[in-house]
Design a protein around this motif. Structure first.
Motif, PDB file in Angstrom:
ATOM      1  N   ALA A 280      33.842  39.863  34.694  1.00 22.34           N
ATOM      2  CA  ALA A 280      35.136  39.165  34.914  1.00 22.34           C
ATOM      3  C   ALA A 280      35.932  39.548  36.391  1.00 22.34           C
ATOM      4  O   ALA A 280      35.582  38.141  36.974  1.00 22.34           O
ATOM      5  CB  ALA A 280      35.967  38.448  33.692  1.00 22.34           C
ATOM      6  N   ARG A 281      36.248  41.066  35.868  1.00 19.23           N
ATOM      7  CA  ARG A 281      36.812  41.366  36.745  1.00 19.23           C
ATOM      8  C   ARG A 281      36.263  41.037  38.353  1.00 19.23           C
ATOM      9  O   ARG A 281      36.762  41.460  39.560  1.00 19.23           O
ATOM     10  CB  ARG A 281      37.658  42.783  36.797  1.00 19.23           C
ATOM     11  N   GLU A 282      35.380  41.462  37.982  1.00 16.34           N
ATOM     12  CA  GLU A 282      34.527  42.089  39.358  1.00 16.34           C
ATOM     13  C   GLU A 282      33.935  41.509  39.824  1.00 16.34           C
ATOM     14  O   GLU A 282      33.951  41.160  41.510  1.00 16.34           O
ATOM     15  CB  GLU A 282      33.159  42.793  38.938  1.00 16.34           C
ATOM     16  N   TRP A 283      33.840  39.953  39.179  1.00 19.13           N
ATOM     17  CA  TRP A 283      32.826  38.707  40.277  1.00 19.13           C
ATOM     18  C   TRP A 283      34.413  38.083  40.501  1.00 19.13           C
ATOM     19  O   TRP A 283      34.261  37.428  41.360  1.00 19.13           O
ATOM     20  CB  TRP A 283      33.189  37.602  38.617  1.00 19.13           C
ATOM     21  N   ILE A 284      35.780  37.632  39.806  1.00 20.13           N
ATOM     22  CA  ILE A 284      37.167  37.491  40.422  1.00 20.13           C
ATOM     23  C   ILE A 284      37.216  37.998  41.631  1.00 20.13           C
ATOM     24  O   ILE A 284      37.246  37.414  42.623  1.00 20.13           O
ATOM     25  CB  ILE A 284      38.080  37.141  39.457  1.00 20.13           C
ATOM     26  N   ALA A 285      37.334  39.654  41.969  1.00 19.13           N
ATOM     27  CA  ALA A 285      37.926  39.692  43.204  1.00 19.13           C
ATOM     28  C   ALA A 285      36.295  39.530  44.257  1.00 19.13           C
ATOM     29  O   ALA A 285      37.043  39.893  45.830  1.00 19.13           O
ATOM     30  CB  ALA A 285      37.062  42.008  42.859  1.00 19.13           C
ATOM     31  N   ALA A 286      35.186  39.997  44.177  1.00 15.28           N
ATOM     32  CA  ALA A 286      34.036  39.457  45.037  1.00 15.28           C
ATOM     33  C   ALA A 286      34.422  37.971  45.218  1.00 15.28           C
ATOM     34  O   ALA A 286      34.586  37.976  46.255  1.00 15.28           O
ATOM     35  CB  ALA A 286      32.727  39.960  44.421  1.00 15.28           C
ATOM     36  N   THR A 287      34.629  37.489  44.370  1.00 17.62           N
ATOM     37  CA  THR A 287      34.681  35.759  44.757  1.00 17.62           C
ATOM     38  C   THR A 287      35.763  35.211  45.363  1.00 17.62           C
ATOM     39  O   THR A 287      35.905  33.970  46.335  1.00 17.62           O
ATOM     40  CB  THR A 287      34.091  35.051  43.158  1.00 17.62           C
ATOM     41  N   PHE A 288      36.769  35.736  44.232  1.00 21.01           N
ATOM     42  CA  PHE A 288      38.429  35.482  44.989  1.00 21.01           C
ATOM     43  C   PHE A 288      39.043  36.000  45.738  1.00 21.01           C
ATOM     44  O   PHE A 288      39.470  35.997  46.977  1.00 21.01           O
ATOM     45  CB  PHE A 288      38.968  34.608  44.093  1.00 21.01           C
TER      46      PHE A 288
ATOM     47  N   ALA B  40      47.146  38.806  42.037  1.00 20.40           N
ATOM     48  CA  ALA B  40      47.873  37.824  41.874  1.00 20.40           C
ATOM     49  C   ALA B  40      46.346  36.768  41.619  1.00 20.40           C
ATOM     50  O   ALA B  40      47.156  36.362  41.456  1.00 20.40           O
ATOM     51  CB  ALA B  40      48.915  37.849  43.509  1.00 20.40           C
ATOM     52  N   LEU B  41      45.658  37.590  42.168  1.00 17.72           N
ATOM     53  CA  LEU B  41      44.019  36.653  41.489  1.00 17.72           C
ATOM     54  C   LEU B  41      43.456  36.485  40.434  1.00 17.72           C
ATOM     55  O   LEU B  41      43.454  35.973  39.959  1.00 17.72           O
ATOM     56  CB  LEU B  41      43.494  36.144  42.921  1.00 17.72           C
ATOM     57  N   VAL B  42      43.343  37.627  40.572  1.00 16.90           N
ATOM     58  CA  VAL B  42      42.438  38.442  39.637  1.00 16.90           C
ATOM     59  C   VAL B  42      43.695  37.866  37.946  1.00 16.90           C
ATOM     60  O   VAL B  42      42.435  37.400  36.903  1.00 16.90           O
ATOM     61  CB  VAL B  42      42.170  40.265  39.816  1.00 16.90           C
ATOM     62  N   ASP B  43      44.773  38.508  38.042  1.00 19.86           N
ATOM     63  CA  ASP B  43      45.406  38.387  36.461  1.00 19.86           C
ATOM     64  C   ASP B  43      44.981  37.193  35.693  1.00 19.86           C
ATOM     65  O   ASP B  43      44.804  36.544  34.679  1.00 19.86           O
ATOM     66  CB  ASP B  43      46.466  39.326  36.601  1.00 19.86           C
ATOM     67  N   PRO B  44      45.832  36.322  37.028  1.00 19.16           N
ATOM     68  CA  PRO B  44      45.699  35.119  36.501  1.00 19.16           C
ATOM     69  C   PRO B  44      44.139  34.107  36.024  1.00 19.16           C
ATOM     70  O   PRO B  44      44.688  33.395  35.581  1.00 19.16           O
ATOM     71  CB  PRO B  44      46.117  34.027  37.512  1.00 19.16           C
ATOM     72  N   ILE B  45      43.735  35.012  37.351  1.00 20.05           N
ATOM     73  CA  ILE B  45      42.293  33.918  36.747  1.00 20.05           C
ATOM     74  C   ILE B  45      41.639  34.212  35.866  1.00 20.05           C
ATOM     75  O   ILE B  45      40.757  33.752  34.672  1.00 20.05           O
ATOM     76  CB  ILE B  45      40.929  33.620  38.257  1.00 20.05           C
ATOM     77  N   LEU B  46      41.668  35.801  35.556  1.00 17.44           N
ATOM     78  CA  LEU B  46      40.825  36.295  34.184  1.00 17.44           C
ATOM     79  C   LEU B  46      41.226  35.989  33.172  1.00 17.44           C
ATOM     80  O   LEU B  46      41.172  35.432  32.174  1.00 17.44           O
ATOM     81  CB  LEU B  46      41.192  37.863  34.704  1.00 17.44           C
ATOM     82  N   SER B  47      43.300  35.786  32.433  1.00 15.78           N
ATOM     83  CA  SER B  47      43.702  34.853  32.139  1.00 15.78           C
ATOM     84  C   SER B  47      43.124  33.715  31.430  1.00 15.78           C
ATOM     85  O   SER B  47      43.359  32.542  30.343  1.00 15.78           O
ATOM     86  CB  SER B  47      45.287  34.674  31.898  1.00 15.78           C
ATOM     87  N   MET B  48      42.678  32.863  32.409  1.00 18.75           N
ATOM     88  CA  MET B  48      41.679  31.132  32.582  1.00 18.75           C
ATOM     89  C   MET B  48      40.333  31.873  31.861  1.00 18.75           C
ATOM     90  O   MET B  48      39.764  30.918  30.840  1.00 18.75           O
ATOM     91  CB  MET B  48      41.442  30.436  33.801  1.00 18.75           C
ATOM     92  N   MET B  49      39.592  32.773  32.438  1.00 19.88           N
ATOM     93  CA  MET B  49      38.511  32.756  32.049  1.00 19.88           C
ATOM     94  C   MET B  49      38.523  33.102  30.845  1.00 19.88           C
ATOM     95  O   MET B  49      37.264  33.060  29.606  1.00 19.88           O
ATOM     96  CB  MET B  49      37.529  33.631  33.230  1.00 19.88           C
TER      97      MET B  49
END
Ligand code: BDP
Length: 707
Positions: free
Chosen positions: A486-494, A499-508
């Motif tokens: 998920a971290r890889e994907w978030i970093a590449a996608t957003f 400040a983006l990775v942690d909250p989005i990870l907490s959703m996923m």
């Protein structure tokens, strides 16, 4: 435009402002390669500013320079002495470095920092392509690019997508528009999207694709259609992707003019042999056939009194001279068989273990019923040591809220892969069965039912891109954690900003469990709307077959609920190793998550959680809804950090999800109450509508229904 973007970014940075957020439509998936800035840019300039390769026109080099050009905001030259050195083991410059390139196989690669250069080396062009995408991922993540020492070899050889796409472009269980394969215009018109599809797949290690539905039409095996398939194969080949086709078992009758399709009839055997020869004459590296036989009305060898092995072996012999394989699905159950549907695949296939040809894999769904939000691992994984078993996961969310519910599926897939079959002893995980290491099989494969369609963002929602991504990454390496993927994907996608990775990870991360909780907690299953599987419909009864109804699975009465699969019930527990069977046989030792899968439990029975079953159900519904509400709040907080189009669509989808989660809970509660009339636990709100209201809702045009 790019220059302008960089200038703007530089200016904002100089002024101490956050980087600007550009509008995006999701088409670029995780391959966005937006311009880097600051330290990340200077590091990438220093380490990756130019490329050197003997084969400058290779796909690996083309993709590498394309990605780097995006990241650096300027054209990246390919020239002798370039910073990134790309080459296969037989390249003299690579040879001179003396790297250990043994055991990389067809797909493996190494990435090494050697003095001030970065080397990508592999045994094959495909390995180099995977290495190039790996390096691009590191650059996009903005992690360190020095002292790199990467060695990657995939755990599973065939990492395949299954498209349930019909020839008229309707996608069965598709929630992202029509099929990307525009058959009518092929082979003359080749949509540029085909290449982008291949790039996306190669970037996550997918190396095969079955382009037609398991509920197949034999027409695809006719000459004009094979020419269309060839056009796709030619586009996919430079990306290391092989094409496979679903073969309809009755094709010899339907397109071959034979009287039957009996696998032991010499005329049928000869027809398939000639058909395989024809396919390979058109597509020399064709992968092989996938077959759904004697399942849900599809034709198969049993129509002639033959076994699945007879059918599979006949086809295996036809493709064997060309190096092809057969993927024979174990998803079989018959309404003529009165036995528990969950038991039937095991009963059918276990006796056939050891009778399949070497080039046959049996493709098994992760669970014994049908891609439910939660199922225990399929007992076949612990019962066919002499046959290579391949995993079939469903990426498209047929039973998990279609494209509008956010459910990150890696945790669900990891749960199955990590499950221990205990065959013959502890440590025999499903992952080891599938990658072939447990039983020393040469063939290994994994299939994912694709969630791809012609929607601009490919998958119907941004977060469903994560499931395509996670599937590829897990097929490559099932040891990767859900968190890391998920971290890889978030970093590449957003973007890699914490400040983006942690909250989005907490959703996923909790999202899959949330869906389980608000739809089918405690091991409940198959309670979705009839046919289209949209929304709650635990009352579904009657119709053509009992095992297509909800009441068959939940068995609710005035006293209790759940499917008794213990030794006193259907006996399905005994299809597992004794350790599991003994555990699943008793309520006390069954994990609460699987309780009603294996047991019929009294509504007022006290569970290990301290609550009664009824109270526990209510608690879980509520908890699932709360998780979704939390996801919504988190997303609201990211409004300034995510581009408008992707933020807005996701916000709207989360609102739908929250409303539908509540609907699932309310409709289910109203229905369960109609059996027992028990009051709601304190603090629980009654459903706002009557049961008959929920039952009256109908969705005749819900997407993706089987045709
Ligand atoms: C079921 C789907 C159906 C598929 C079937 C299969 O509802 O559309 O054809 O699986 O896997 O889950 O063959």
């Amino acid at each position: 435009m790019r220059m302008l973007g960089r200038l703007l970014a530089g200016l904002m940075l100089a002024l101490g402002l956050a980087a600007p957020v550009f509008a995006e439509d999701g088409y670029d998936l995780w391959l966005r390669f937006r311009p880097l800035a600051g330290n990340a840019l200077s590091q990438a300039e220093t380490r990756l500013g130019s490329v050197a390769a003997a084969d400058a026109g290779s796909t690996a080099v083309t993709e590498l320079t394309r990605g780097l050009t995006g990241l650096l905001g300027r054209p990246v030259p390919v020239a002798a002495g370039g910073k990134v050195l790309v080459g296969t083991a037989d390249d003299p410059t690579i040879k001179s470095l003396g790297l250990d390139l043994s055991g990389l196989g067809n797909d493996g690669y190494v990435i090494r920092s050697v003095q001030d250069r970065t080397v990508i080396a592999a045994g094959t062009k495909t390995g180099l392509l995977y290495g190039a995408f790996h390096l691009l991922r590191l650059a996009q993540e903005q992690g360190p690019l020095t002292a790199l020492s990467v060695r990657e070899v995939p755990r599973i050889d065939r990492r395949v997508l299954n498209h349930w796409d019909n020839l008229d472009r309707y996608v069965e269980r598709g929630y992202a528009g029509e099929s990307i394969f525009d058959w009518h215009k092929l082979p003359d018109w080749q949509d540029p999207r085909y290449k982008d599809y291949a790039r996306a797949n190669a970037s996550i290690g997918i190396n095969g694709t079955v382009v037609n539905n398991v509920n197949a039409n034999a027409t695809i095996l006719t000459r004009p259609w094979l020419e269309k398939v060839k056009a796709l194969a030619d586009i996919f080949r430079p990306y290391g992707i092989k094409i496979y086709l679903v073969a309809r078992f009755s094709a010899p009758k339907e397109i071959g003019g034979l009287a039957n399709a009996d696998p032991l009839d010499p005329a049928v055997v000869a027809w398939w042999k000639a058909k395989a020869d024809e396919v390979y004459s058109i597509i020399p590296d064709f992968g092989g056939f996938l077959i759904k036989a004697n399942s849900e009305g599809q034709p198969g060898p049993q129509d002639y009194g033959r076994t699945h092995a007879d059918g599979a072996n006949m086809l295996a012999d036809a493709v064997a001279p060309h190096g092809g394989i057969i993927m024979w699905r174990a998803f079989v159950y018959s309404h003529e068989t009165p036995d528990d549907r969950a038991k039937q695949a095991y009963s059918e296939f276990v006796p056939l273990d050891g009778t399949f040809r070497d080039n046959v894999l049996v493709q098994v769904k992760n669970g014994a019923v049908d891609f439910q939000p939660r199922e225990p691992f399929h007992p076949l994984f612990g019962a066919m040591p002499k046959t290579p078993l391949m995993m079939e996961f469903q990426i498209t969310k047929e039973y998990l809220g279609f494209a509008t519910h956010l459910a990150y599926l890696a945790p669900m897939w990891k749960e199955t892969l990590a499950a221990d079959t205990f065959r013959p002893k502890q440590g025999a995980t499903v992952a080891k069965v599938v990658d072939g290491s447990l039983d020393g099989h040469k063939l290994s494969a994994m299939a994912g039912v694709a969630n791809i369609g012609s929607d601009r963002n490919w998958t119907g929602s941004v977060f469903d891109q994560a499931n395509w991504y996670a599937y590829g990454r897990l097929a490559w390496n099932h040891d990767l954690t859900s968190d890391a993927i998920a971290r890889e994907w978030i970093a590449a996608t957003f973007g890699p900003d914490r400040a983006l990775v942690d909250p989005i990870l907490s959703m996923m991360l909790p999202s899959h469990e949330a869906v389980v909780e608000y739809m089918t907690p405690l091991g409940l299953h198959h309670l979705m709307g009839r046919g289209h599987h949209y929304g709650p419909a635990p009352w579904v009864d009657g119709g053509p077959r009992a095992d297509w109804t909800s009441v068959y699975y939940h068995r609710a009465t005035k006293d209790g609920i759940g499917f008794d699969r213990t030794r006193k019930g259907s006996g399905a527990v005994d299809q597992y190793a004794k350790v599991w069977a003994d555990r699943f046989d008793k309520v006390k030792t069954t994990p609460p998550e699987l309780l009603l899968w294996f047991h019929h439990v009294g509504w007022q029975e006290k569970l290990s959680t301290g609550r009664t079953l009824w109270a526990e159900l209510l608690y879980r519904y509520g908890h699932g809804i709360q998780t979704v509400s939390g996801m919504r709040r988190t997303w609201d907080g990211l409004k300034d950090k995510v581009d408008g189009p992707r933020w807005t669509q996701t916000a709207a989808f989360l609102a739908i999800q929250e409303r539908e989660a509540q609907w699932w809970r309310d409709a289910s509660v109203a229905y369960w109450q109609s059996f027992h009339g028990l009051p709601l636990p304190p603090g629980e709100k009654p459903p706002p509508q009557s049961l008959s209201y929920y039952q009256s809702l109908s969705f005749p045009f819900a997407p993706g229904d089987g045709k």
